[in-house]
Enzyme design. Structure first.
Site, PDB file in Angstrom:
ATOM      1  N   ASP A 129       0.826  -1.205   0.000  1.00 55.87           N
ATOM      2  CA  ASP A 129       0.000   0.000   0.000  1.00 55.87           C
ATOM      3  C   ASP A 129       0.858   1.252   0.000  1.00 55.87           C
ATOM      4  O   ASP A 129       0.465   2.291  -0.514  1.00 55.87           O
ATOM      5  CB  ASP A 129      -0.909   0.023   1.240  1.00 55.87           C
ATOM      6  CG  ASP A 129      -1.851  -1.175   1.290  1.00 55.87           C
ATOM      7  OD1 ASP A 129      -1.757  -2.048   0.405  1.00 55.87           O
ATOM      8  OD2 ASP A 129      -2.673  -1.235   2.226  1.00 55.87           O
ATOM      9  N   HIS A 267      -7.316  -0.260  -4.074  1.00 55.32           N
ATOM     10  CA  HIS A 267      -6.123  -1.011  -4.474  1.00 55.32           C
ATOM     11  C   HIS A 267      -6.446  -1.893  -5.687  1.00 55.32           C
ATOM     12  O   HIS A 267      -7.366  -2.694  -5.650  1.00 55.32           O
ATOM     13  CB  HIS A 267      -5.550  -1.852  -3.325  1.00 55.32           C
ATOM     14  CG  HIS A 267      -5.215  -0.991  -2.140  1.00 55.32           C
ATOM     15  ND1 HIS A 267      -5.353  -1.413  -0.849  1.00 55.32           N
ATOM     16  CD2 HIS A 267      -4.736   0.276  -2.073  1.00 55.32           C
ATOM     17  CE1 HIS A 267      -4.986  -0.445  -0.029  1.00 55.32           C
ATOM     18  NE2 HIS A 267      -4.604   0.596  -0.748  1.00 55.32           N
ATOM     19  N   ARG A 286     -15.587  -7.194 -11.649  1.00 58.32           N
ATOM     20  CA  ARG A 286     -15.065  -5.837 -11.801  1.00 58.32           C
ATOM     21  C   ARG A 286     -14.498  -5.644 -13.188  1.00 58.32           C
ATOM     22  O   ARG A 286     -13.280  -5.642 -13.380  1.00 58.32           O
ATOM     23  CB  ARG A 286     -13.973  -5.587 -10.758  1.00 58.32           C
ATOM     24  CG  ARG A 286     -14.462  -5.800  -9.348  1.00 58.32           C
ATOM     25  CD  ARG A 286     -13.306  -5.758  -8.375  1.00 58.32           C
ATOM     26  NE  ARG A 286     -13.789  -5.976  -7.009  1.00 58.32           N
ATOM     27  CZ  ARG A 286     -12.982  -6.166  -5.984  1.00 58.32           C
ATOM     28  NH1 ARG A 286     -11.671  -6.158  -6.156  1.00 58.32           N
ATOM     29  NH2 ARG A 286     -13.479  -6.352  -4.788  1.00 58.32           N
ATOM     30  N   SER A 322     -12.489  -8.084   0.115  1.00 61.67           N
ATOM     31  CA  SER A 322     -13.536  -8.892  -0.504  1.00 61.67           C
ATOM     32  C   SER A 322     -12.975 -10.274  -0.813  1.00 61.67           C
ATOM     33  O   SER A 322     -11.769 -10.494  -0.739  1.00 61.67           O
ATOM     34  CB  SER A 322     -13.991  -8.217  -1.794  1.00 61.67           C
ATOM     35  OG  SER A 322     -13.052  -8.470  -2.821  1.00 61.67           O
TER      36      SER A 322
HETATM   37  N1  ARG Z   1      -9.653  -4.054  -1.872  1.00 60.58           N
HETATM   38  C1  ARG Z   1      -9.340  -5.327  -2.504  1.00 60.58           C
HETATM   39  C2  ARG Z   1     -10.529  -6.254  -2.383  1.00 60.58           C
HETATM   40  O1  ARG Z   1     -11.100  -6.336  -1.341  1.00 60.58           O
HETATM   41  C3  ARG Z   1      -8.177  -5.954  -1.831  1.00 60.58           C
HETATM   42  C4  ARG Z   1      -6.911  -5.363  -2.271  1.00 60.58           C
HETATM   43  C5  ARG Z   1      -6.021  -5.225  -1.129  1.00 60.58           C
HETATM   44  N2  ARG Z   1      -4.745  -4.798  -1.631  1.00 60.58           N
HETATM   45  C6  ARG Z   1      -3.812  -4.270  -0.873  1.00 60.58           C
HETATM   46  N3  ARG Z   1      -2.681  -3.925  -1.472  1.00 60.58           N
HETATM   47  N4  ARG Z   1      -3.966  -4.042   0.397  1.00 60.58           N
HETATM   48  O2  ARG Z   1     -10.886  -6.923  -3.328  1.00 60.58           O
END
Ligand code: ARG
Length: 396
Positions: A129, A267, A286, A322
């Site tokens: 991140d 992300h 997505r 997720s």
């Molecule tokens: N927000 C993404 C999801 O829930 C997860 C990605 C997390 N990535 C990270 N580099 N912390 O599908």
């Protein structure tokens, strides 16, 4: 200097293999798939469920942290996650990959700048991140949560060592953001989750989310590296101004802003995942915007739709990710992928494309901020800067 770089006593994992610790340190990574030589692996220790702030609200009424409450993650969860992280680090070391670990600070501390005060920090499990390696540069992202403003401190020992060990390393930090109230749309989280999906998707497409454009804001994990092309996802943590800053910062790259049909973009690395030259994985739910898909196809890239994740029916306790975290994988090279061990269907799907799969137990790490890609930052991969998209299409 290399001898001091691993701290087995502190992080519970083994020292680098002799092969790895004899190689000179070299910061070099242009994409996500070239052979991996050196990586940072995060740590769960000390992680805190954050106090609510404009940018983010944690609300886990069933897991002991209803809205407004905050504090350290349960000790048993921390222990299990750190065990999986240490085992993962050891596995990488056995393969001759050099591994660095961050140094947690006391994340329960209240933090402030002259302009605001916040009751807690977060943790240092997901280095992805924060840190973006592009060639011989490691860039510290601005971040956009007040609870993550000081997270860079956890990585300063590693970054200082890289800087001392590799005379060619470029150490950069994006402008520290002010994160005053002006950086956030007031009351965003009072209503957003209640909106119908089509309205949320329109908000994502038009980029009308929680951040304003008061200043450049981005997380490093919203950037996907494909050699000369960098794709920056506009999200809950990355605004247009952040994209614009990145575009100006990397003048020798083509830097593209992208969105997808994700109601909660945060992300890019579980949404649009490079696997090897010519092959990108996208999470079925997505869809990338049509122009981006055409751009890839025109350049002879195949777009693979990921199968339904195994974690679909069992969201772990206290997790803000997720099930699509399944696609959050780490390439050891263009033929070898680390995949969470429960994601058997995904592993089979990827095997059919010729990948060797390294199953890694990692479910316990999810609630600390992500999967195998989030938990790592590549510092050195073989290979150089290449152009994988010789043809232009639309705004690309
Ligand atoms: N927000 C993404 C999801 O829930 C997860 C990605 C997390 N990535 C990270 N580099 N912390 O599908």
């Amino acid at each position: 200097m290399t001898e001091q770089r691993t701290t087995p006593a502190q992080d519970g994992s083994a020292p680098d293999s002799p092969g790895a610790s004899e190689r000179p340190v070299r910061v070099n990574a242009w994409n996500g798939w070239d052979p991996l030589r050196h990586v940072i692996v995060g740590r769960a220790e000390g992680t805190v469920v954050q106090a609510p702030e404009h940018a983010v609200r944690r609300d886990y009424p069933d897991d002991g942290f209803p809205l407004g409450t905050y504090g350290p993650m349960p000790a048993d969860m921390v222990a299990e996650a750190d065990q999986q992280l240490d085992d993962f680090a050891d596995m990488l070391r056995r393969r001759g990959i050099r591994v660095d670990r961050p140094t947690p600070v006391d994340f329960t501390k209240e933090v402030s700048t002259p302009e605001w005060t916040h009751e807690s920090m977060f943790g240092c499990m997901p280095p992805r991140d924060l840190l973006l390696t592009v060639g011989n540069e490691v860039l510290e992202a601005t971040m956009s949560y007040r609870s993550r403003w000081f997270e860079y401190l956890c990585y300063r020992p590693v970054l200082q060592d890289l800087f001392d060990a590799d005379p060619r390393m470029r150490w950069e930090a994006a402008p520290k953001p002010r994160l005053t109230d002006a950086s956030y749309k007031a009351g965003f989280w009072d209503t957003y989750n209640e909106l119908p999906t089509d309205v949320q998707l329109a908000r994502v497409r038009d980029y009308d989310l929680v951040l304003t454009e008061a200043e450049p804001l981005f997380d490093a994990a919203d950037v996907a590296r494909f050699g000369k092309d960098l794709f920056v996802q506009l999200s809950f943590v990355t605004n247009r101004s952040g994209y614009d800053w990145l575009r100006r910062h990397f003048p020798d790259h083509r830097v593209h802003a992208v969105t997808s049909t994700n109601t909660h973009p945060l992300h890019i690395d579980a949404t649009w995942v490079p696997l090897r030259p010519g092959l990108v994985l996208h999470c079925g739910e997505r869809l990338a915007d049509a122009e981006l898909m055409e751009f890839f196809k025109l350049n002879d890239w195949e777009i693979v739709e990921a199968v339904q994740p195994a974690s679909w029916d069992h969201p772990p306790k206290l997790s803000f990710c997720s099930p699509w975290l399944a696609g959050n994988m780490l390439n050891l090279d263009a033929n070898t992928l680390c995949v969470e061990e429960n994601e058997v269907r995904l592993a089979e799907q990827l095997s059919s494309y010729g990948f060797e799969i390294v199953p890694v137990p990692f479910r316990a790490v999810g609630p600390f901020g992500g999967g195998l890609h989030c938990a790592t930052v590549d510092i050195e991969r073989d290979g150089g800067l290449e152009d994988y998209f010789p043809r232009r299409y639309g705004r690309f």
